[in-house]
Design an enzyme around this catalytic site. Structure first.
Site, PDB file in Angstrom:
ATOM      1  N   ASP A   1      40.008  36.192  43.330  1.00  0.00           N
ATOM      2  CA  ASP A   1      39.431  35.849  44.625  1.00  0.00           C
ATOM      3  C   ASP A   1      38.333  36.873  44.894  1.00  0.00           C
ATOM      4  OD1 ASP A   1      38.722  35.604  47.260  1.00  0.00           O
ATOM      5  OD2 ASP A   1      40.761  35.360  48.012  1.00  0.00           O
TER       6      ASP A   1
ATOM      7  N   TYR B   1      44.825  38.783  51.714  1.00  0.00           N
ATOM      8  CA  TYR B   1      44.372  37.596  52.449  1.00  0.00           C
ATOM      9  C   TYR B   1      43.536  36.734  51.516  1.00  0.00           C
ATOM     10  CZ  TYR B   1      42.212  34.589  55.948  1.00  0.00           C
ATOM     11  OH  TYR B   1      41.785  33.492  56.663  1.00  0.00           O
TER      12      TYR B   1
ATOM     13  N   LYS C   1      31.115  33.853  51.300  1.00  0.00           N
ATOM     14  CA  LYS C   1      30.502  34.986  52.000  1.00  0.00           C
ATOM     15  C   LYS C   1      29.134  35.402  51.460  1.00  0.00           C
ATOM     16  CE  LYS C   1      34.246  36.744  54.607  1.00  0.00           C
ATOM     17  NZ  LYS C   1      35.648  36.862  54.432  1.00  0.00           N
TER      18      LYS C   1
HETATM   19  N1  PLP Z   1      39.585  35.251  50.411  1.00  0.00           N
HETATM   20  C1  PLP Z   1      39.332  36.481  50.865  1.00  0.00           C
HETATM   21  C2  PLP Z   1      39.571  37.661  49.982  1.00  0.00           C
HETATM   22  C3  PLP Z   1      38.805  36.674  52.141  1.00  0.00           C
HETATM   23  O1  PLP Z   1      38.565  37.915  52.601  1.00  0.00           O
HETATM   24  C4  PLP Z   1      38.557  35.532  52.945  1.00  0.00           C
HETATM   25  C5  PLP Z   1      37.992  35.685  54.310  1.00  0.00           C
HETATM   26  O2  PLP Z   1      37.936  36.752  54.868  1.00  0.00           O
HETATM   27  C6  PLP Z   1      38.836  34.266  52.424  1.00  0.00           C
HETATM   28  C7  PLP Z   1      39.349  34.157  51.157  1.00  0.00           C
HETATM   29  C8  PLP Z   1      38.575  33.037  53.244  1.00  0.00           C
HETATM   30  O3  PLP Z   1      37.214  32.827  53.380  1.00  0.00           O
HETATM   31  P1  PLP Z   1      36.631  31.961  54.588  1.00  0.00           P
HETATM   32  O4  PLP Z   1      36.861  32.749  55.832  1.00  0.00           O
HETATM   33  O5  PLP Z   1      35.194  31.750  54.252  1.00  0.00           O
HETATM   34  O6  PLP Z   1      37.394  30.674  54.599  1.00  0.00           O
END
Ligand code: PLP
Length: 447
Positions: free
Chosen positions: A251, A149, A279
């Site tokens: 990421d 994700y 986060k």
């Molecule tokens: N990338 C990863 C690995 C994530 O776990 C998440 C959210 O859970 C995101 C991107 C997206 O972040 P946001 O929910 O702050 O848009």
């Protein structure tokens, strides 16, 4: 189902509020991940390591808003700093000294980050990092790992966790758009490899190398529980990116500042070209960032030429807003100290050891993984290394476990078997032991 029934008995106000909210917002929630059967726990307030629901139940919180709050809830240093900032202005769309306050600790923590830009979420951070990689390389395709994700934007929802009957063979997966409303053209620019299989990335590069802008990967896969990279995997991605002049994007929205002060890059000793963050860097305030090597970051447009950005555009009214920057600076400078990392790692080890004892005592088919503040129980003994291994996980059993833990006053991790627990700087050893005791009690009923 006994645990479901008990949950319903304990949470009548959550049930009623869910009915009301469904009339106002689709599915009664503000992010679809938050909807689950029979209805979610509705929050009243949170403090320290606890969350209180609208029925007056207190939960020891190890979900911590998808791991965002490594600092715990309402950390006094963060609250004081942000409240002070409110009185000095909640938004300046002008450069200010808080940018340095927040940027410096990120640049210090990641060798790869020489320059950084702030966003408001992980989705934005990944989206802008991929646009920048495309601008820098002049290529369009992105290699990503099936089952991972990376946010809510269109390409990130290609084969997030596709149903296996639509996913095709692991060696040549089908690209499954996991939302209606994603244009048919979007999956064309996504190439799917398997996490922990560098060979699958190499195959794609051999075939499409000149069209590939970036390899996008979480250094440890935290949306399949907690899957660590096998030896040599990240190193091989680094080499392949160099060989094919492709931008390596980590990421680190979930791994960043959690696996180690400098995220997965530090923990596994491999530096990418770009890092996407969000986060935990903001301790619960809405903020993200992306950063990386100077020559790539400087491809972000400095100005407009006849209305067209001269590089990769990065815009946003709330980017780098002072409340969020204050939160980032305080979180990274004053709260997540070296001692704090030692503490959460010790507590996470204590929790994992407690789980392992219970699993052994009760003969459960389960395993525990953990890194730093993060940990995870899988209800299977099969090794989980790629998305395709996920089929071995006993999700219905996990669901019973999750509600059973709630009924015993513990939110073990965000709802869903694919999520992991976070130990915050505000958890105590007694609270870890209470979590283990709850699991031990539940396990005698589950086994
Ligand atoms: N990338 C990863 C690995 C994530 O776990 C998440 C959210 O859970 C995101 C991107 C997206 O972040 P946001 O929910 O702050 O848009």
């Amino acid at each position: 189902s006994r645990e479901y029934d008990r949950y319903r008995e304990r949470t009548p106000n959550s049930a009623a509020m869910a009915d009301d909210l469904r009339e106002l917002v689709p599915a009664g929630v503000c992010s679809t991940f938050r909807a689950y059967d029979p209805y979610p726990v509705h929050a009243d307030r949170a403090a320290g390591a606890s969350l209180y629901d609208v029925d007056g139940n207190e939960y020891l919180d190890f979900a911590l808003n998808n791991g965002t709050q490594l600092v715990g809830h309402t950390h006094p240093k963060l609250s004081a700093g942000v409240i002070e900032q409110i009185d000095r202005g909640t938004l300046y769309t002008r450069p200010n000294e808080l940018i340095e306050f927040a940027a410096e600790p990120l640049i210090d923590r990641w060798d790869a980050i020489e320059r950084v830009r702030f966003t408001n979420s992980g989705t934005e951070s990944v989206m802008h990092a991929t646009r920048l990689a495309r601008a820098y390389t002049g290529r369009e395709k992105i290699i990503r790992m099936e089952g991972a994700y990376h946010g809510a934007h269109d390409p990130a929802l290609v084969s997030k966790m596709p149903p296996l009957e639509r996913a095709g063979p692991a060696s040549d997966p089908c690209r499954v758009a996991e939302s209606q409303g994603i244009p048919d053209s979007v999956p064309d620019d996504v190439l799917l490899a398997q996490y922990n299989d560098a060979e699958s990335v190499e195959r794609l590069l051999r075939e499409h190398g000149r069209e590939v802008a970036a390899i996008l990967v979480e250094p440890a896969c935290l949306n399949l529980g907690l899957v660590e990279p096998v030896d040599g995997y990240l190193e091989r991605l680094r080499t392949l990116a160099d060989e094919y002049n492709v931008v390596l994007i980590f990421d680190e929205v979930k791994t960043g500042v959690k696996l180690a002060p400098g995220g997965g890059a530090e923990y596994y000793g491999v530096q990418p070209d770009l890092v996407a963050l969000a986060k935990a860097i903001g301790g619960g305030y809405p903020v993200g960032a992306f950063g990386g090597r100077r020559e790539i970051m400087d491809r972000i447009a400095a100005d407009l030429d006849e209305g067209v950005a001269t590089g990769a555009a990065h815009y946003g009214t709330y980017n780098g807003n002072p409340l969020a920057l204050r939160a980032v600076g305080i979180t990274l400078r004053d709260v997540l100290t070296d001692e704090a990392y030692d503490r959460v790692t010790d507590l996470a080890d204590r929790l994992a050891a407690g789980y392992r004892d219970v699993i052994e005592d009760e003969g459960l088919e389960a395993q525990v993984t953990g890194v730093g503040s993060q940990g995870m129980v899988y209800f299977t003994e099969e090794p989980i290394r790629t998305f395709r291994d996920w089929a071995a996980v006993d999700e219905p059993f996990h669901e019973a476990y999750w509600f059973g833990m709630l009924n015993r006053g513990v939110i073990p991790h965000p709802h869903d078997a694919s999520q992991q627990w976070t130990i915050s700087v505000q958890h105590t050893a007694d609270e870890i032991d209470a979590h283990v005791d709850a699991f031990a009690d539940l396990a005698t009923h589950l086994a």
